[in-house]
Enzyme design. Structure first.
Site: not given
Length: 204
Positions: A8-10, A134, A174
């Protein structure tokens, strides 16, 4: 190995005069592959504490279950709500006890007092007024630095948080596939529904 891990990113968290707001995008990546487009990255621990995740989805989901159990155990033993800082300290201790490829935001309300903490994979704990985690955080921070001020309300904070996630989603490969948005105030937790999120997006 890295291309086999769901990531998972931001995510973004912001303290406001009357609460704490959180936002994230919904993409989970596996290397260069978009593995999932509806990943859950904001988690309610109880009515006054919320966490977000960035990193390995498996590690993050495991961590959320442990935090929920530890917070419930604390409240049963002490017959009282756990403070946000104490919950962050518990999370830091969990992260120190074993390697987890995850960065977590943990925030919420103690009565009328909002607070927000960042926790890294090694168990480091830092309190701040706004935080992003992230791969898209470098872009999100540009928005946060430009628009944050100490007197913002949760309504303003929600718009800033979504704006930050939108910017990250446009520049970070991403991040993307929509928004999750939540807030905690003295009245409790609210995960905004799609209609409310769309109203915020339309304003920016």
């Amino acid at each position: 190995m890295d291309d086999k891990i769901l990531e998972g990113t931001t995510t973004v968290g912001i303290t406001c005069k009357d609460g704490v707001v959180f936002a994230s995008e919904r993409r989970a990546s596996m290397g260069n592959l978009v593995a999932h487009k509806v990943a859950e990255k904001i988690f309610k621990i109880n009515d006054h504490i919320v966490t977000t995740i960035a990193g390995s989805v498996g590690d993050a989901q495991n961590l959320m279950k442990i935090i929920e159990a530890e917070v419930s155990l604390y409240q049963m033993r002490n017959n009282d709500k756990i403070s946000v800082k104490a919950a962050a300290s518990v999370t830091a201790n969990i992260l120190r006890s074993g390697p987890m490829y995850v960065q977590t935001l943990l925030g919420g309300m103690d009565g009328d007092k909002p607070s927000l903490y960042s926790l890294d994979p090694a168990g480091g704990m830092i309190e701040d007024t706004y935080i992003s985690t992230g791969s898209g955080s470098i872009v999100a921070y540009g928005v946060l630095e430009d628009r944050y001020h100490e007197e913002i309300t949760t309504d303003e904070g929600l718009e800033i948080a979504v704006r930050a996630i939108k910017a990250a989603s446009e520049r970070d490969t991403f991040s993307g596939n929509g928004y999750l948005v939540a807030k905690v105030t003295k009245d409790g937790f609210e995960m905004l529904d799609k209609e409310k999120v769309n109203d915020i997006v339309a304003k920016i």
